[in-house]
Design an enzyme around this catalytic site. Structure first.
Site, short mmCIF file in Angstrom:
data_model
loop_
_atom_site.label_atom_id
_atom_site.label_comp_id
_atom_site.label_asym_id
_atom_site.label_seq_id
_atom_site.Cartn_x
_atom_site.Cartn_y
_atom_site.Cartn_z
N GLY A 93 0.36 -1.73 -0.31
CA GLY A 93 -0.39 -0.13 0.03
C GLY A 93 1.02 1.40 -0.07
O GLY A 93 0.87 2.34 0.34
N HIS A 100 9.56 6.15 3.90
CA HIS A 100 8.71 6.83 5.13
C HIS A 100 7.95 5.52 6.50
O HIS A 100 7.76 4.67 5.90
CB HIS A 100 7.29 8.22 4.44
CG HIS A 100 6.56 6.91 3.67
ND1 HIS A 100 6.90 6.85 3.10
CD2 HIS A 100 5.36 6.91 4.54
CE1 HIS A 100 5.49 6.58 1.99
NE2 HIS A 100 4.95 6.46 3.37
P1 5GP Z 1 2.23 5.72 1.77
O1 5GP Z 1 0.10 5.55 1.61
O2 5GP Z 1 2.72 5.43 0.99
O3 5GP Z 1 2.32 4.89 2.98
O4 5GP Z 1 2.03 6.68 2.67
C1 5GP Z 1 1.81 7.74 2.09
C2 5GP Z 1 1.10 9.36 3.41
O5 5GP Z 1 1.91 10.31 3.04
C3 5GP Z 1 -0.56 9.17 3.21
O6 5GP Z 1 -0.38 9.29 4.52
C4 5GP Z 1 -0.43 10.74 2.98
O7 5GP Z 1 -1.10 11.28 3.17
C5 5GP Z 1 0.63 11.32 3.16
N1 5GP Z 1 0.63 12.31 1.90
C6 5GP Z 1 0.63 12.49 1.15
N2 5GP Z 1 1.09 13.61 0.22
C7 5GP Z 1 0.96 14.60 1.62
C8 5GP Z 1 1.96 15.54 1.56
O8 5GP Z 1 1.76 17.00 0.26
N3 5GP Z 1 2.37 16.35 2.93
C9 5GP Z 1 1.85 15.46 3.90
N4 5GP Z 1 2.11 15.87 5.56
N5 5GP Z 1 1.80 14.24 3.53
C10 5GP Z 1 1.01 13.76 2.35
#
Ligand code: 5GP
Ligand code: ZN
Length: 114
Positions: A93, A100
């Site tokens: 996901g 991160h």
């Molecule tokens: P992943 O789905 O890759 O594990 O998590 C990516 C996370 O980054 C998501 O929870 C999403 O809400 C967060 N996210 C995406 N774009 C941005 C952004 O521009 N700023 C911040 N603060 N969070 C972001």
């Protein structure tokens, strides 16, 4: 990594609510919080995912763990506990291809995750 959104946040080119920063890592609030507390912790250098880590990143990985502990304590998550999530690749996901760590707390977490 010109188009990487988390590289842009690390470089200050896109705003974020920062909660911890030093030379090598940055923690900031997730824009779409999934819990009362939801931070993201990133290395400032671009690493696509946990699968891209190398031996040279060993001290950085230890530092990331230390910062998770620090941020958790400073934000009161050490009392009731919290969850660390590292979504990796398509099945995991992962939507942002820059390593991160999600740090989620302030409510009881369910298991198994969805
Ligand atoms: P992943 O789905 O890759 O594990 O998590 C990516 C996370 O980054 C998501 O929870 C999403 O809400 C967060 N996210 C995406 N774009 C941005 C952004 O521009 N700023 C911040 N603060 N969070 C972001
Ligand atoms: Zn990046």
């Amino acid at each position: 990594m010109g188009e990487c959104i988390f590289c842009k946040i690390a470089a200050g080119e896109i705003p974020a609510v920062k909660i911890y920063e030093d030379d090598s890592v940055l923690a900031f609030k997730d824009i779409d919080a999934q819990a009362p507390v939801h931070f993201l912790l990133i290395p400032k250098k671009h690493i696509g995912s946990i699968l891209k880590l190398t031996k040279e990143d060993s001290s950085l990985v230890v530092h990331l763990m230390e910062v998770i502990k620090k941020v958790a304590e400073e934000n009161g998550l050490n009392q009731d506990g919290f969850r660390i999530v590292v979504n990796t690749g398509e099945n995991g996901g992962q939507t942002v291809p820059h390593l991160h760590f999600h740090i989620l707390g302030g409510r009881e977490m369910a298991w198994p995750p969805g």
